[in-house]
Design a protein around this motif. Structure first.
Motif, mmCIF file in Angstrom:
data_model
loop_
_atom_site.group_PDB
_atom_site.id
_atom_site.type_symbol
_atom_site.label_atom_id
_atom_site.label_comp_id
_atom_site.label_asym_id
_atom_site.label_seq_id
_atom_site.Cartn_x
_atom_site.Cartn_y
_atom_site.Cartn_z
ATOM 1 N N SER A 10 5.479 0.089 -12.055
ATOM 2 C CA SER A 10 6.848 0.347 -12.484
ATOM 3 C C SER A 10 7.188 -0.595 -13.639
ATOM 4 C CB SER A 10 7.802 0.158 -11.304
ATOM 5 O OG SER A 10 9.129 0.468 -11.665
ATOM 6 N N ILE B 117 12.636 -2.278 -10.992
ATOM 7 C CA ILE B 117 12.459 -3.021 -9.744
ATOM 8 C C ILE B 117 13.719 -3.812 -9.416
ATOM 9 C CG2 ILE B 117 11.185 -4.913 -8.667
ATOM 10 C CD1 ILE B 117 9.527 -2.440 -8.754
ATOM 11 N N HIS C 231 10.307 -0.415 0.331
ATOM 12 C CA HIS C 231 8.990 -0.693 -0.246
ATOM 13 C C HIS C 231 9.123 -1.597 -1.469
ATOM 14 C CE1 HIS C 231 6.096 1.583 2.109
ATOM 15 N NE2 HIS C 231 6.948 2.601 2.165
ATOM 16 N N THR C 232 10.160 -1.395 -2.252
ATOM 17 C CA THR C 232 10.371 -2.229 -3.432
ATOM 18 C C THR C 232 10.690 -3.656 -3.033
ATOM 19 O OG1 THR C 232 11.167 -0.324 -4.688
ATOM 20 C CG2 THR C 232 11.703 -2.506 -5.556
ATOM 21 N N THR D 28 3.109 -2.247 -8.725
ATOM 22 C CA THR D 28 3.541 -0.900 -8.340
ATOM 23 C C THR D 28 3.503 0.099 -9.481
ATOM 24 O OG1 THR D 28 5.867 -1.480 -8.761
ATOM 25 C CG2 THR D 28 5.023 -1.813 -6.520
ATOM 26 N N ALA E 31 16.423 -1.569 -8.143
ATOM 27 C CA ALA E 31 16.180 -1.102 -6.775
ATOM 28 C C ALA E 31 16.538 -2.185 -5.757
ATOM 29 C CB ALA E 31 14.714 -0.693 -6.620
#
Length: 311
Positions: free
Chosen positions: A29, A34, A9-10, A27, A37
């Motif tokens: 975040s 990010i 998803h990231t 998102t 990830a």
């Protein structure tokens, strides 16, 4: 090859946003999380998905190949989850709208409370921006725009009052000190509180009466970015700092309570109202569909009987 679905998803969020900072904003975040990830996803897959420079983040050939297969699959997952709404008493899910600040200020307050009360399981996220953006770049389901900023190949639905006006006003104390303009050109001798677009262009003030139109470049002690900071121009006008020309509905409370006095109302320019638009080539999620239905229901009160058939 297994990969944590959260990492996938990231990766998709970064690919859609075109960068870590934008993906973080989308998102909720932060860019470093990010970036970490994406790095872990690349390590697990054993290939680089993005080329990174100090200014850009772009998909590699491997990244593009992955996205070409992954995005349709993710859409199917979203569709499968959305289908569960058919088994719920009330629809649920998230609806993300990209709107101009003016819409968030003067149109959505008459729509959102009733919508949320009718559909308590829907989470509505409103992204209000001063400049025109591609709403789908930010993973929004739909956007609200004036007709001159509608994107191509979209379905547009009227939302809110179909006619709006700009209103020229100043505080009684200001008018007592500097006098009341008798013609739009008189404003060149007044202290104008005006705005600048995100492009850097200073907005002209345009007035119309019958066949006559007057455009002028206002000058004055306060220049604000068009959008949320325009509220500062209203407060400055109320304080007697100068003349403001803004959406009538935006300054209506100050006009109603006498904090601002209308000037040259016969010259106020009217324009068409806002449109809610969306892409029919995409899956229409249930939260968006029920919002569209709700807006159509409300539209009846804004339209003449002859217009209802076109909603």
């Amino acid at each position: 090859m297994a990969l944590d679905i959260a990492l996938l998803h990231t990766v998709v969020a970064v690919a859609k946003a075109g960068g870590f900072r934008e993906a973080a904003r989308m998102t909720g975040s932060n860019p470093s999380r990010i970036s970490d990830a994406v790095r872990r996803a690349e390590e697990q897959l054993g290939v680089r998905l993005f080329n990174r420079t100090t200014r850009t983040v772009a998909l590699t050939e491997a990244g593009r190949a992955l996205m070409s297969r992954l995005l349709p699959a993710m859409d199917e997952v979203d569709a499968a989850l959305d289908a569960l709404n058919n088994f719920r008493d009330t629809p649920g899910g998230t609806l993300r709208l990209n709107v101009p600040v003016s819409a968030a200020r003067i149109v959505l307050p008459a729509i959102v409370p009733g919508f949320l009360q009718r559909f308590p399981d829907i989470q509505l996220e409103v992204v209000a921006e001063s400049n025109v953006q591609d709403v789908f770049r930010d993973s929004c389901d739909a956007g609200i725009r004036y007709d001159d900023h509608l994107e191509q190949d979209m379905v547009a639905l009227p939302i809110g009052p179909r006619r709006q006006r700009f209103a020229l006003a100043a505080a009684p104390a200001y008018l007592a000190q500097f006098g009341t303009p008798q013609h739009p050109r008189d404003l060149m001798q007044h202290r104008c509180l005006h705005g600048r677009y995100a492009t850097g262009v200073i907005a002209e003030w345009e007035f119309t009466r019958g066949e006559e139109t007057v455009s002028l470049q206002p000058k004055g002690p306060l220049l604000c970015s068009i959008g949320a900071t325009m509220e500062l121009t209203v407060e400055a006008a109320i304080a007697g700092c100068g003349v403001v020309y803004l959406f009538e509905d935006w300054i209506k409370p100050a006009l109603s309570n006498g904090n601002l006095q209308p000037i040259l109302p016969e010259w106020w320019q009217s324009f068409s109202g806002l449109w809610l638009y969306y892409n029919t080539r995409r899956l229409i999620p249930t939260p968006l569909q029920v919002f569209l239905d709700y807006v159509r229901e409300l539209n009846v009160q804004y339209c003449a009987p002859s217009e209802v058939l076109n909603l």
